[in-house]
Structure formats: C-alpha cells, structure tokens
Motif scaffolding. Structure first.
Motif, PDB file in Angstrom:
ATOM      1  N   PHE A  83      18.756  44.953  -5.229  1.00 20.73           N
ATOM      2  CA  PHE A  83      19.416  43.651  -5.221  1.00 20.73           C
ATOM      3  C   PHE A  83      20.003  43.423  -6.607  1.00 20.73           C
ATOM      4  N   ALA A  84      21.315  43.493  -6.716  1.00 23.82           N
ATOM      5  CA  ALA A  84      22.001  43.430  -8.005  1.00 23.82           C
ATOM      6  C   ALA A  84      22.603  42.042  -8.223  1.00 23.82           C
ATOM      7  N   PRO A  85      22.048  41.233  -9.143  1.00 21.34           N
ATOM      8  CA  PRO A  85      22.669  39.935  -9.437  1.00 21.34           C
ATOM      9  C   PRO A  85      24.019  40.114 -10.128  1.00 21.34           C
ATOM     10  N   LEU A  86      24.955  39.258  -9.794  1.00 22.63           N
ATOM     11  CA  LEU A  86      26.259  39.280 -10.438  1.00 22.63           C
ATOM     12  C   LEU A  86      26.132  38.877 -11.908  1.00 22.63           C
ATOM     13  N   ASP A  87      27.129  39.235 -12.708  1.00 17.07           N
ATOM     14  CA  ASP A  87      27.138  38.826 -14.111  1.00 17.07           C
ATOM     15  C   ASP A  87      27.079  37.307 -14.239  1.00 17.07           C
ATOM     16  N   SER A  88      27.757  36.589 -13.340  1.00 14.79           N
ATOM     17  CA  SER A  88      27.748  35.130 -13.384  1.00 14.79           C
ATOM     18  C   SER A  88      26.348  34.579 -13.128  1.00 14.79           C
ATOM     19  N   ALA A  89      25.528  35.306 -12.349  1.00 20.79           N
ATOM     20  CA  ALA A  89      24.161  34.868 -12.088  1.00 20.79           C
ATOM     21  C   ALA A  89      23.326  34.932 -13.360  1.00 20.79           C
ATOM     22  N   PHE A  90      23.479  35.989 -14.137  1.00 21.83           N
ATOM     23  CA  PHE A  90      22.748  36.085 -15.408  1.00 21.83           C
ATOM     24  C   PHE A  90      23.259  35.056 -16.405  1.00 21.83           C
ATOM     25  N   ALA A  91      24.566  34.797 -16.393  1.00 18.92           N
ATOM     26  CA  ALA A  91      25.135  33.822 -17.326  1.00 18.92           C
ATOM     27  C   ALA A  91      24.624  32.419 -17.038  1.00 18.92           C
ATOM     28  N   ALA A  92      24.236  32.149 -15.799  1.00 17.95           N
ATOM     29  CA  ALA A  92      23.760  30.816 -15.443  1.00 17.95           C
ATOM     30  C   ALA A  92      22.335  30.544 -15.926  1.00 17.95           C
ATOM     31  N   VAL A  93      21.559  31.609 -16.211  1.00 21.73           N
ATOM     32  CA  VAL A  93      20.179  31.447 -16.671  1.00 21.73           C
ATOM     33  C   VAL A  93      20.168  31.173 -18.161  1.00 21.73           C
ATOM     34  N   ASP A  94      19.325  30.229 -18.576  1.00 23.16           N
ATOM     35  CA  ASP A  94      19.190  29.913 -19.997  1.00 23.16           C
ATOM     36  C   ASP A  94      18.919  31.191 -20.790  1.00 23.16           C
ATOM     37  N   GLY A  95      19.740  31.436 -21.793  1.00 21.88           N
ATOM     38  CA  GLY A  95      19.632  32.675 -22.554  1.00 21.88           C
ATOM     39  C   GLY A  95      18.267  32.861 -23.189  1.00 21.88           C
ATOM     40  N   ALA A  96      17.642  31.780 -23.646  1.00 23.57           N
ATOM     41  CA  ALA A  96      16.326  31.890 -24.285  1.00 23.57           C
ATOM     42  C   ALA A  96      15.266  32.350 -23.295  1.00 23.57           C
ATOM     43  N   ALA A  97      15.423  31.966 -22.025  1.00 24.09           N
ATOM     44  CA  ALA A  97      14.429  32.351 -21.023  1.00 24.09           C
ATOM     45  C   ALA A  97      14.363  33.858 -20.865  1.00 24.09           C
ATOM     46  N   GLY A 147      22.442  34.518  10.218  1.00 24.00           N
ATOM     47  CA  GLY A 147      23.172  35.630   9.629  1.00 24.00           C
ATOM     48  C   GLY A 147      23.359  35.543   8.125  1.00 24.00           C
ATOM     49  N   ILE A 148      22.956  34.428   7.509  1.00 24.54           N
ATOM     50  CA  ILE A 148      23.038  34.297   6.047  1.00 24.54           C
ATOM     51  C   ILE A 148      21.708  34.760   5.470  1.00 24.54           C
ATOM     52  N   ILE A 149      21.745  35.861   4.728  1.00 25.39           N
ATOM     53  CA  ILE A 149      20.521  36.483   4.215  1.00 25.39           C
ATOM     54  C   ILE A 149      20.243  35.972   2.818  1.00 25.39           C
ATOM     55  N   GLY A 150      19.000  35.601   2.575  1.00 31.41           N
ATOM     56  CA  GLY A 150      18.586  35.132   1.257  1.00 31.41           C
ATOM     57  C   GLY A 150      17.339  35.848   0.781  1.00 31.41           C
ATOM     58  N   VAL A 151      17.121  35.812  -0.538  1.00 33.41           N
ATOM     59  CA  VAL A 151      15.910  36.359  -1.144  1.00 33.41           C
ATOM     60  C   VAL A 151      15.331  35.254  -2.012  1.00 33.41           C
ATOM     61  N   VAL A 152      14.104  34.822  -1.691  1.00 32.66           N
ATOM     62  CA  VAL A 152      13.462  33.714  -2.380  1.00 32.66           C
ATOM     63  C   VAL A 152      12.321  34.274  -3.228  1.00 32.66           C
ATOM     64  N   SER A 153      12.340  33.939  -4.517  1.00 33.50           N
ATOM     65  CA  SER A 153      11.303  34.422  -5.415  1.00 33.50           C
ATOM     66  C   SER A 153      11.066  33.385  -6.503  1.00 33.50           C
ATOM     67  N   GLY A 154       9.882  32.783  -6.493  1.00 31.55           N
ATOM     68  CA  GLY A 154       9.536  31.840  -7.551  1.00 31.55           C
ATOM     69  C   GLY A 154      10.496  30.671  -7.615  1.00 31.55           C
ATOM     70  N   TRP A 155      11.243  30.610  -8.724  1.00 32.01           N
ATOM     71  CA  TRP A 155      12.146  29.495  -8.975  1.00 32.01           C
ATOM     72  C   TRP A 155      13.560  29.739  -8.450  1.00 32.01           C
ATOM     73  N   LYS A 159      21.262  34.212  -2.641  1.00 27.57           N
ATOM     74  CA  LYS A 159      21.957  34.546  -1.404  1.00 27.57           C
ATOM     75  C   LYS A 159      22.606  35.914  -1.540  1.00 27.57           C
ATOM     76  N   LEU A 160      22.460  36.702  -0.500  1.00 27.55           N
ATOM     77  CA  LEU A 160      23.104  38.016  -0.478  1.00 27.55           C
ATOM     78  C   LEU A 160      24.584  37.791  -0.166  1.00 27.55           C
ATOM     79  N   VAL A 161      25.438  38.085  -1.142  1.00 26.62           N
ATOM     80  CA  VAL A 161      26.860  37.749  -1.000  1.00 26.62           C
ATOM     81  C   VAL A 161      27.714  38.920  -0.531  1.00 26.62           C
ATOM     82  N   SER A 162      27.254  40.148  -0.708  1.00 30.17           N
ATOM     83  CA  SER A 162      28.049  41.283  -0.243  1.00 30.17           C
ATOM     84  C   SER A 162      27.195  42.547  -0.234  1.00 30.17           C
ATOM     85  N   SER A 163      27.651  43.525   0.531  1.00 31.86           N
ATOM     86  CA  SER A 163      27.024  44.843   0.550  1.00 31.86           C
ATOM     87  C   SER A 163      27.848  45.764  -0.348  1.00 31.86           C
TER      88      SER A 163
END
Length: 252
Positions: A83-97, A147-155, A159-163
C-alpha cells in the motif's frame, strides 16, 4: 606370396576390430542448458516510474525495508501486497510527527504498509470480512463499502485510489493517506487536509451579461426606456403649451 597374403589378412582383421571397438564406444551425452532465472518485478523501479510515490520510496530505502519487500516479492509462493501512500499523503502529515520517529519506529511504519501475500482487487471483499488483517508489522482493518476499498489503521482511514500494479506475485495499490498505527503514534498527529479542488468550468452561475438572450433583453429594455422618455417629454411640452394659451387668454 603366402607371406604377403597373411600380412594383408592381418591388416584387414585389425581394421575390422578397430571399427567394432569404435562403434561400441558409449555415446556422448550433452548436458542441457540451465533454465533461465525467473524475471522478478523490481519494486524500486516500479515505484520510481509509476508516479508520485517518491517520499514512500525514500523511506523504504532509508530503512532498508525495500530489501524486505523485494525478497518477499521474489517468493512466488506467497508474494506481496504493498500500500503506497501518495506524496501528497505524506505532505499532509505534520513533519515533526515523522521526523521525531526513531529508526525502529520508522522501519515499523514502513512495514505496516504491506501484507506478506499477494491479493488481487477481487480478494478485498473477503479481506474486509476477515478483518483485521496482518501486515508485516501490526494489523489493520480492510473495508469494502459499495466497491470503495479502505484501509483503517489507528488514526488514519485511507482510501485505495488506484491499482498501480497487480500481477502475481506482486500487487501495489495507491493510498490517499499514510497509515498511522497507535502502536507508533500514541496521540493523533496533526493532519493538514488537502485544499478543495477548484470548481470545474461551466458549473458556476453565468453572469447575466453572458447568459443567453441577455443582449436581446438589454436591447429591449433600452428601447422601452427610450420610448417612455419620449412620451414623458411630449406630455410635458403639451402641458406647457396649454399653460401659455391660458395665460394669454387671461391677459386679453
């Protein structure tokens, strides 16, 4: 004469015996060429060329998790699902975290983004029913809602956006969020939601001047105003003329 005949016979006999010995020699057995090694998917090349997964690939390389994933990808019996998060997904997380994680925590976070088995999209409904599922590190819940696939973990609820790639033994799917297990993040990291997309052209209300028939209506309105002004002016002129006639009659 008899001696020559004996020598000739002996020579012919030797030649016959030599040919017989050669014909009885064991045949030569050719060793078959070794089978070519199977061609494995290079995960680093795949993530590098497939699109915006540079941040994920950098973390995989930094923690050496890419080697673990590649070794599993080469195992055609089990395979791997990444499961590969997009670059925008990492950019949305607080950098210090992310920057405050230890090396072991960061490695566990990357291991949490893959399952040690190949799963095509058709298998996710069963995975959702069997949740939670095991990742390389910790567990996560898989959801399948209409048909909308998601992965839930902790916080995180990703959503799975593409194969990206799915051929046995390797499957790579893109996520719109980074998985944030509570085993690594005791409190919820700050997440900056992505900006809302700009409205598509043609969806907003058109200005009145641009609306169909606006020019025609404007011309009609202008014509009506001019007609009213002319009638009012004519009325005032007639009234003035009547007043002058009355005043002249009184002065006689």
């Amino acid at each position: 004469m008899e001696l020559k005949a004996a020598v000739l016979v002996s020579t012919l006999l030797c030649l016959a015996l030599s040919r017989g010995a050669l014909s009885q020699r064991a045949p030569t057995v050719e060793t078959p060429a070794p089978a070519p090694a199977p061609a494995y998917v290079d995960l680093a090349d795949l993530l590098s060329l497939a699109g915006p997964y540079g941040t994920f690939l950098d973390y995989l390389t930094k923690t050496d998790v890419i080697k673990t994933f590649q070794s599993q990808a080469n195992d055609t019996k089990q395979g791997i699902t990444v499961f590969a998060p997009l670059d925008s997904a990492f950019a949305a997380v607080d950098g210090a975290a992310l920057s405050n994680l230890t090396t072991d925590q960061l490695r566990s976070l990357m291991l949490h983004h893959a399952m040690p088995r190949y799963y095509p999209l058709s298998a996710f409904s069963k995975l959702a029913a069997a949740s939670p599922v095991s990742m390389f590190a910790y567990k996560a819940d898989v959801t399948d809602r209409a048909g909308i696939i998601g992965v839930v973990s902790g916080w995180a609820t990703a959503k799975l956006v593409s194969s990206v790639y799915s051929t046995l033994p390797v499957a790579v799917y893109a996520l719109d969020s980074v998985l944030l297990p509570k085993e690594i993040f005791p409190t919820a990291p700050e997440i900056t939601p992505p900006p809302a997309p700009a409205p598509a052209p043609g969806l907003g209300a058109k200005p009145m001047d641009d609306a169909p028939g606006a020019g025609e209506r404007g011309a009609k309105a202008d014509g009506g105003d001019k007609g009213s002004s002319c009638r009012v002016g004519a009325g005032r002129l007639l009234a003035g003329y009547v007043v002058l006639m009355v005043c002249g009659f009184l002065m006689m």
